[in-house]
Write an enzyme that holds these catalytic residues in place. Structure first.
Site, mmCIF file in Angstrom:
data_model
loop_
_atom_site.group_PDB
_atom_site.id
_atom_site.type_symbol
_atom_site.label_atom_id
_atom_site.label_comp_id
_atom_site.label_asym_id
_atom_site.label_seq_id
_atom_site.Cartn_x
_atom_site.Cartn_y
_atom_site.Cartn_z
ATOM 1 N N CYS A 83 -63.303 126.572 23.457
ATOM 2 C CA CYS A 83 -62.716 127.233 22.301
ATOM 3 C C CYS A 83 -62.228 128.637 22.681
ATOM 4 C CB CYS A 83 -63.701 127.234 21.135
ATOM 5 S SG CYS A 83 -62.952 127.608 19.525
ATOM 6 N N HIS A 188 -64.807 121.007 21.136
ATOM 7 C CA HIS A 188 -66.218 121.345 21.334
ATOM 8 C C HIS A 188 -66.981 120.152 21.913
ATOM 9 C CE1 HIS A 188 -66.391 125.270 19.233
ATOM 10 N NE2 HIS A 188 -65.320 124.781 18.610
ATOM 11 N N GLU A 190 -70.003 120.025 22.885
ATOM 12 C CA GLU A 190 -71.374 120.002 22.366
ATOM 13 C C GLU A 190 -71.460 119.364 20.994
ATOM 14 O OE1 GLU A 190 -69.734 123.815 20.617
ATOM 15 O OE2 GLU A 190 -69.429 122.602 22.418
#
Length: 221
Positions: A83, A188, A190
């Site tokens: 990001c 993202h 994660e």
């Protein structure tokens, strides 16, 4: 498994626990990097930023992390950006006019334009097209793999050879880049379930030298 030293850049912006937990899920401990002295012994630096471009620059500078981050990148040491950790690699952003980014690569971060039928921010799952499916960053992934996005801005690299993947939202944009010892993505990992964990494994394998990833060999007496 070798004891790889992974550092996650923490300059006080957002909860990084999900990133730490994602690395734990693939078998790697990670420490939060909050001071310049912590850079010295790292094998991989991860920058999972969130927030605004300009505020992030100010926070990194206030935490005395901006200069060691620039040195790390200038030395082409292993780096994985997520990001804002991707966006800040460029010269500047329409989000924060007049604020200089890290300037590792030429290009600007652009704002999504308003178009009927599209919401801003771009939020949710979207497909990723690999520009080079043979790149080891994408090992074990399917064509059109989906990842989770939350952003209103996206980098526009001047060098098209940097682009490792693209995503279509309003029009195609560069959702990731790859360079020597560097991988950075707009989505993202994660928050992207198994595909995200697969990417994190691949990032460690691609970016960290092999001798650091292999278990230490027993010395014969």
């Amino acid at each position: 498994m070798a004891d790889i030293k992974i550092g996650i850049l923490d300059y006080g912006a957002g909860n990084l626990r999900s990133v730490v937990n994602a690395f734990v899920a693939i078998g790697h401990e990670a420490e939060l990097v909050r001071s310049p002295g912590q850079f010295a012994n790292l094998d991989l630096l991860v920058f999972p930023g969130q927030g605004s471009f300009g505020d992030s620059v100010k926070q990194l500078q206030a935490a005395n992390l901006w200069v060691p981050l620039k040195v790390w990148l200038e030395q082409k040491r292993p780096y994985f950006g997520i990001c804002l950790g991707y966006q800040l690699l460029f010269e500047g952003s329409e989000e924060s006019p007049g604020v200089e980014g890290l300037g590792v690569f030429r290009g600007q971060v652009r704002r999504f334009s308003k178009q009927a039928g599209f919401k801003i921010p771009h939020m949710g799952w979207n497909g990723v097209k690999f520009t080079n499916p043979e790149n080891p960053a994408w090992a074990g992934m399917e064509v059109g793999e989906t990842f989770y996005f939350v952003h209103s801005f996206y980098p526009q690299p001047e060098d098209r050879n940097l682009v490792a993947c693209e995503t279509d939202y309003m029009s195609p944009f560069a959702s990731g880049i790859a360079a020597e010892n560097l991988l950075a993505v707009q989505f993202h990992p994660e928050k992207s379930q198994q595909a995200g964990l697969r990417l994190l494994r691949n990032a460690v394998d691609c970016l960290v030298p092999l001798e650091l990833r292999l278990p230490a060999m027993a010395v014969e007496s």
